[in-house]
Design an enzyme around this catalytic site. Structure first.
Site, short mmCIF file in Angstrom:
data_model
loop_
_atom_site.label_atom_id
_atom_site.label_comp_id
_atom_site.label_asym_id
_atom_site.label_seq_id
_atom_site.Cartn_x
_atom_site.Cartn_y
_atom_site.Cartn_z
N GLY A 71 -0.50 16.62 35.88
CA GLY A 71 -0.51 16.24 34.47
C GLY A 71 -0.45 14.73 34.27
O GLY A 71 -0.56 13.96 35.23
N THR A 74 4.23 12.21 29.59
CA THR A 74 4.96 12.96 28.57
C THR A 74 6.35 12.39 28.40
O THR A 74 6.75 11.44 29.10
CB THR A 74 5.02 14.47 28.91
OG1 THR A 74 5.45 15.19 27.74
CG2 THR A 74 5.97 14.76 30.06
N HIS A 76 10.58 13.50 27.86
CA HIS A 76 11.63 14.52 27.87
C HIS A 76 12.88 13.92 27.25
O HIS A 76 13.12 12.71 27.36
CB HIS A 76 11.95 14.97 29.30
CG HIS A 76 10.80 15.60 30.01
ND1 HIS A 76 10.09 16.65 29.49
CD2 HIS A 76 10.25 15.33 31.22
CE1 HIS A 76 9.14 17.01 30.33
NE2 HIS A 76 9.21 16.23 31.38
N ALA A 140 4.86 21.89 27.27
CA ALA A 140 4.08 21.17 28.29
C ALA A 140 4.36 21.77 29.66
O ALA A 140 5.51 22.14 29.96
CB ALA A 140 4.43 19.68 28.28
N GLY A 142 3.76 21.27 33.92
CA GLY A 142 3.36 20.39 35.03
C GLY A 142 3.88 20.96 36.34
O GLY A 142 5.09 21.15 36.51
N GLY A 153 7.78 22.46 36.53
CA GLY A 153 7.85 23.56 35.58
C GLY A 153 7.31 23.22 34.22
O GLY A 153 6.19 22.74 34.10
N CYS A 171 0.16 13.85 27.35
CA CYS A 171 -0.70 14.61 28.26
C CYS A 171 -2.17 14.17 28.18
O CYS A 171 -3.07 14.91 28.57
CB CYS A 171 -0.59 16.11 28.00
SG CYS A 171 1.11 16.73 28.15
#
Length: 206
Positions: A71, A74, A76, A140, A142, A153, A171
């Site tokens: 990926g 992103t 988190h 999402a 990955g 995950g 992404c």
């Protein structure tokens, strides 16, 4: 094929989580440990997978941690559910596509139990919902595979601050949005982790 279920109450540093996953992969490869489903949350962090492009970073002041997962870029952070897996595909016909389908279907079925319609997209991997005539991303995915052991995950946006996504092209997808479960339907999602664990463990047996 025993699967350990791990739930972390306190936020887990991203690099510490990576180290833990790598260690578990090595142990499973040596037949010294069970597979893993791990539910957690990260402090605010931007990560870049192996397919990332520097143009995906709009705010050049943010710190990016490079990750071995697939990926692109992103975010988190608080209010977002993270589910890491370490699953031995040697015992599952080495079928990566089926493994991804299991992840996608487990999330979709779990969200359905909360009255939320979602879907996967072959061109844009992840979990999506249709909101105000627009596709919005709520999950999402990955994954990395090492010696047929799949790990990393997915994340699901529950009640996180989506303004962080304005600093990147999430992404690498420009023409679609990002939303949260709370914005779709304002209700409690406290039981979502257990629902996801239940569906993952069931689907991984098939």
């Amino acid at each position: 094929m025993n699967i350990e279920i791990k739930k972390s109450i306190k936020p887990v540093n991203y690099l510490d989580a990576l180290k833990f996953l790598e260690q578990r992969v090595a142990k499973i490869n040596q037949n010294k440990s069970d597979e893993l489903i791990w539910i957690l949350e990260h402090p605010s962090v931007f990560t870049a997978g192996t397919g990332y492009n520097k143009n995906d970073i709009l705010d050049k002041s943010i710190h990016i941690i490079k990750s071995p997962r697939g990926g692109r870029v992103t975010w988190h952070g608080p209010g977002q559910l993270i589910c890491y897996l370490v699953i031995n595909l040697n015992n599952r016909k080495k079928d990566i596509r089926k493994f991804l389908n299991i992840i996608e279907n487990s999330i979709i079925i779990s969200l359905k139990s909360f009255g939320i319609k979602s879907f996967s997209d072959r061109k844009n991997i992840g979990i999506w919902t249709r909101l105000n005539d627009k596709d919005e991303k709520i999950g999402a995915i990955g994954i990395k595979v090492k010696r047929w052991i799949a790990y990393h995950g997915f994340s699901v946006n529950i009640n996180n601050d989506i303004s962080n996504y304005s600093k990147i092209i999430p992404c690498g997808i420009k023409d679609k949005g990002v939303t949260t479960l709370k914005k779709i339907k304002d209700q409690s999602y406290n039981k979502l982790p257990d629902e996801i664990i239940k569906n993952l463990t069931t689907n991984l047996k098939t």
